[in-house]
Each structure stands twice: as structure tokens, then as C-alpha cells.
Write a protein that holds these residues in place. Structure first.
Motif, PDB file in Angstrom:
ATOM      1  N   UNK A 174      51.465  43.436  40.259  1.00  0.00           N
ATOM      2  CA  UNK A 174      51.463  44.851  39.695  1.00  0.00           C
ATOM      3  C   UNK A 174      50.874  44.959  38.031  1.00  0.00           C
ATOM      4  N   UNK A 175      50.614  43.724  37.250  1.00  0.00           N
ATOM      5  CA  UNK A 175      50.927  43.324  35.546  1.00  0.00           C
ATOM      6  C   UNK A 175      49.141  43.450  35.830  1.00  0.00           C
ATOM      7  N   UNK A 176      48.798  42.834  36.719  1.00  0.00           N
ATOM      8  CA  UNK A 176      47.607  42.647  35.874  1.00  0.00           C
ATOM      9  C   UNK A 176      46.567  42.729  36.968  1.00  0.00           C
ATOM     10  N   UNK A 177      44.845  43.305  37.029  1.00  0.00           N
ATOM     11  CA  UNK A 177      44.080  43.320  38.147  1.00  0.00           C
ATOM     12  C   UNK A 177      42.783  43.121  38.054  1.00  0.00           C
ATOM     13  N   UNK A 178      41.692  42.266  38.090  1.00  0.00           N
ATOM     14  CA  UNK A 178      40.488  41.827  37.874  1.00  0.00           C
ATOM     15  C   UNK A 178      39.680  43.085  38.593  1.00  0.00           C
ATOM     16  N   UNK A 179      38.774  43.844  38.005  1.00  0.00           N
ATOM     17  CA  UNK A 179      37.231  44.078  38.801  1.00  0.00           C
ATOM     18  C   UNK A 179      36.117  43.819  38.488  1.00  0.00           C
ATOM     19  N   UNK A 214      53.435  35.685  40.934  1.00  0.00           N
ATOM     20  CA  UNK A 214      53.619  36.802  40.961  1.00  0.00           C
ATOM     21  C   UNK A 214      52.344  37.900  39.939  1.00  0.00           C
ATOM     22  N   UNK A 215      52.143  37.064  38.414  1.00  0.00           N
ATOM     23  CA  UNK A 215      52.145  37.645  37.603  1.00  0.00           C
ATOM     24  C   UNK A 215      50.634  37.801  37.412  1.00  0.00           C
ATOM     25  N   UNK A 216      49.953  36.476  38.255  1.00  0.00           N
ATOM     26  CA  UNK A 216      48.075  36.350  38.405  1.00  0.00           C
ATOM     27  C   UNK A 216      47.866  37.113  39.251  1.00  0.00           C
ATOM     28  N   UNK A 217      46.094  36.722  39.250  1.00  0.00           N
ATOM     29  CA  UNK A 217      45.645  37.207  40.356  1.00  0.00           C
ATOM     30  C   UNK A 217      44.945  36.150  40.125  1.00  0.00           C
ATOM     31  N   UNK A 218      43.811  35.810  41.077  1.00  0.00           N
ATOM     32  CA  UNK A 218      43.003  34.626  41.338  1.00  0.00           C
ATOM     33  C   UNK A 218      41.291  35.382  42.517  1.00  0.00           C
ATOM     34  N   UNK A 219      40.152  35.623  42.147  1.00  0.00           N
ATOM     35  CA  UNK A 219      39.176  35.910  42.410  1.00  0.00           C
ATOM     36  C   UNK A 219      38.668  35.156  42.441  1.00  0.00           C
ATOM     37  N   UNK A 220      37.369  34.954  43.717  1.00  0.00           N
ATOM     38  CA  UNK A 220      36.772  33.588  44.488  1.00  0.00           C
ATOM     39  C   UNK A 220      35.369  34.288  43.766  1.00  0.00           C
ATOM     40  N   UNK A 221      34.534  33.281  42.721  1.00  0.00           N
ATOM     41  CA  UNK A 221      32.829  33.510  42.839  1.00  0.00           C
ATOM     42  C   UNK A 221      32.144  32.610  43.329  1.00  0.00           C
TER      43      UNK A 221
END
Length: 337
Positions: free
Chosen positions: A15-20, A161-168
Motif C-alpha cells: 500500500x505504499x503506492x497506487x496508480x489511478x 511489494x513496493x511497486x504496482x503495474x497497470x497494463x494499458x
């Protein structure tokens, strides 16, 4: 924010970073491409003094992750660009580019930071080859991704655990060029016949969109001494893998059901066929090129590749085109156009 507007969000495991983001499909209009914009939500206590970066990447993948031939991996980064969003390098007003970013920033609070990327002119569109029912893992595809991660520098390996990926997806919308409708002609001569067989195939226009019917006009003049039968009309998708291999896939995406026409010697034949290429009619067909694939979302047959001037074809990974095929059988000989 309007409750009717969908916002795509994804948080890291800790929960350290989130992408919107307000959308995941970005359109290539040939002369311009929709920019990629969004907001990163940061938890300062979880980040613990580290920096937060956002990366936009375009990757070509050919084969499963565990495949390797002669020491050459089947994955290549076609494009990578990274920007620091936390601590911010400029104030919010200068780094906010869209109204949607403004709305997200007001809703998420002071720990949210905007990001903005523009696509270069030489990037391909999202495309993937449809795997078979027994295939596992990721296969041949051009994929785009937005990634947010914590680190001391942008080059260090990010912890999962400290990264987030969002496919586009980068998808294509080509305006109608207004060119002349495509026409194809061929003449077949036979050894035991003084006169040839002539076939002409014409379309109504040169650009078609997803779900739009294709009208195919067939005109055959059979001056030969042989009867013509088994006429078939189809639309074929041709996919060439131009990076790492020379693989070529030809798949029928629409075909006429009637193929019992007989054109006797010395007669003519004219008929129009209407075909509609749809993924819904070919979902079980392995090797079809699709307009990328996002989890839990549907897609279409891949659009035709438009190669811009001064862009190497190899950079595009895969080239997709479509053709109309008309085939006839005349006394054991096959003619096509």
C-alpha cells in the motif's frame, strides 16, 4: 467526480503506492496519439524517505518467459521512459495537464501526484497473437504498461511489494483516406483452350472499421473451354512477426458459406458478397492477431498496421494486414485473386 465515470486504480502489495487512471485505451490517430496521464497516490510513512517513480514501457514478447534460444531472450523493451513524481520536482499546477488529473488530485488529497507521458511517433500499437486452449503463460505480444515503484534511484531493481503495474493499450483509429476502392484482376490461360478466364474483384472503399460489413464484387468472364466451379470468397488476416523471426500467420476471419457456383465455359458471372470479420466468430482459432488484451476486458481483431515514414518495420514487432481472397477451381486448376 461524477459517479458515472470509471477510474482504474491499482495499489502495491504494501500500500505504499497506487496508480489511478481515467482510461486504459489510448488512441493513435496517425497524426497524433492520446497522451498517458494519471495520478500516483503515495503513503509517505510506507515510502520512508525513498523516491517514487513512474515508468511507461512498450515491450515485445515472443514466446513464454522461460523460453530461450541460443542465449537470446524472447523479450525486448522497445521503449522505456521514467519520471520522478515524489518528492515532486515541480509544483502541482505545472505538472497537472488534464481536468481529470485535477479532479483526482482534489479527491485523493495532498499525497497524490500527477504524471504525464507522450508517445513517440515510432511506437507500434498493442497487438497479441491469440494462444490456443492448451497454451500457458504469456506469448507473442506487443504490450504497454504503466509502473509505479519506490527506490533510491530510477535504475535500481524495484521490489514487487513496493511497486504496482497497470497494463494499458495503444490502439489505432485511422481516418478514411478517400482513396480509390481497391481493385484486383487476374487472367488464367489454359493449355487446351484458345481463350482465357478473366476475374476481377472490387471493394466499395479502402478503409473498414471493426464490425463494418465488407462488400466484395466478383466479376468473372469465362471465355475458356473449361467449366469453373467451387468459387469461394474470404477475408484473411496476415500477421508477420518481424522481430526475432520471420514467422507468418494467415488466418481466415470471414468466409462465404456458398461455394457451389458453377460457371460453364463461354459464360460470365457477376455477384456481390457481404462479409463481416468478427472475433466473435473465430474465438477458438489459435494465432489470430488481436488489438491487445486487458484483464477482464474484451478486444477486437487487430487493426491493420500503418507504417509511418522513416520508421523501421522491425521496431513494430508484428505487422498486421488484411486481404480479400477469391478462389475458383477449373478442371483441376486453382485460380485466386
Amino acid at each position: 467526480m461524477s459517479p458515472k465515470h470509471v477510474v482504474f486504480k491499482k495499489l502495491s502489495r504494501d500500500k505504499s503506492v497506487g496508480v489511478y487512471m481515467a482510461k486504459r485505451d489510448f488512441v493513435d490517430h496517425c497524426d497524433s496519439v492520446d497522451p498517458v496521464d494519471g495520478v500516483v497516490l503515495v503513503d509517505p510513512e510506507q515510502v520512508k524517505g525513498k523516491k517514487v517513480f513512474v515508468m511507461l514501457s512498450c515491450t515485445f514478447r515472443y514466446g513464454r518467459d522461460d523460453m530461450d534460444v541460443m542465449g537470446i531472450g524472447f523479450r525486448r523493451d522497445i521503449f522505456l521512459t521514467t519520471r520522478q513524481v515524489y518528492p515532486p520536482l515541480e509544483d502541482r499546477e505545472r505538472s497537472t495537464h488534464t481536468q481529470m488529473q485535477e479532479k483526482l488530485l482534489r479527491k485523493l488529497g495532498h499525497d497524490a501526484y500527477p504524471f504525464f507521458f507522450e508517445f513517440p511517433d515510432n511506437l507500434p500499437c498493442s497487438v497479441c497473437l491469440k494462444p490456443g486452449s492448451n497454451d500457458v503463460g504469456k506469448h507473442c505480444a506487443v504490450e504497454f504498461e504503466v509502473k509505479a515503484f519506490c527506490g533510491e534511484t530510477q535504475d535500481e531493481k524495484a521490489q514487487k511489494r513496493s511497486s504496482v503495474r497497470l497494463a494499458i493499450r495503444k490502439i489505432q483509429y485511422a481516418p478514411e483516406a478517400g482513396s480509390e476502392p481497391p481493385v484486383g484482376e487476374t487472367t488464367c490461360e489454359f493449355v487446351m483452350s484458345e481463350k482465357p478466364l478473366h476475374m476481377k474483384v472490387q471493394l466499395d472503399k479502402d478503409t473498414y472499421y471493426h464490425g463494418e460489413p465488407i462488400n466484395i464484387h466478383v466479376d468473372i468472364s469465362n471465355s475458356s473451354g473449361k467449366d469453373v466451379k467451387d468459387l469461394s470468397v474470404s477475408v484473411e488476416q496476415v500477421t508477420q512477426v518481424v522481430l526475432y523471426s520471420n514467422d507468418k500467420y494467415v488466418k481466415s476471419v470471414a468466409a462465404s458459406e456458398e461455394n457451389k457456383n458453377v460457371i460453364p465455359a463461354g459464360t460470365s458471372f457477376k455477384k456481390s458478397y457481404t462479409l463481416v470479420p468478427l472475433l466473435a466468430n473465430a474465438r477458438e482459432r489459435r494465432g489470430l492477431a488481436l488489438d491487445g488484451k486487458l484483464k477482464h476486458e474484451d478486444t477486437n481483431l487487430a487493426s491493420s498496421s500503418i507504417v509511418k515514414e522513416e520508421v523501421l518495420k522491425e521496431v513494430l514487432g508484428m505487422l498486421v494486414s488484411y486481404r480479400v481472397a477469391v478462389r475458383v477451381l477449373a478442371a483441376g486448376l486453382i485460380g485466386s485473386r
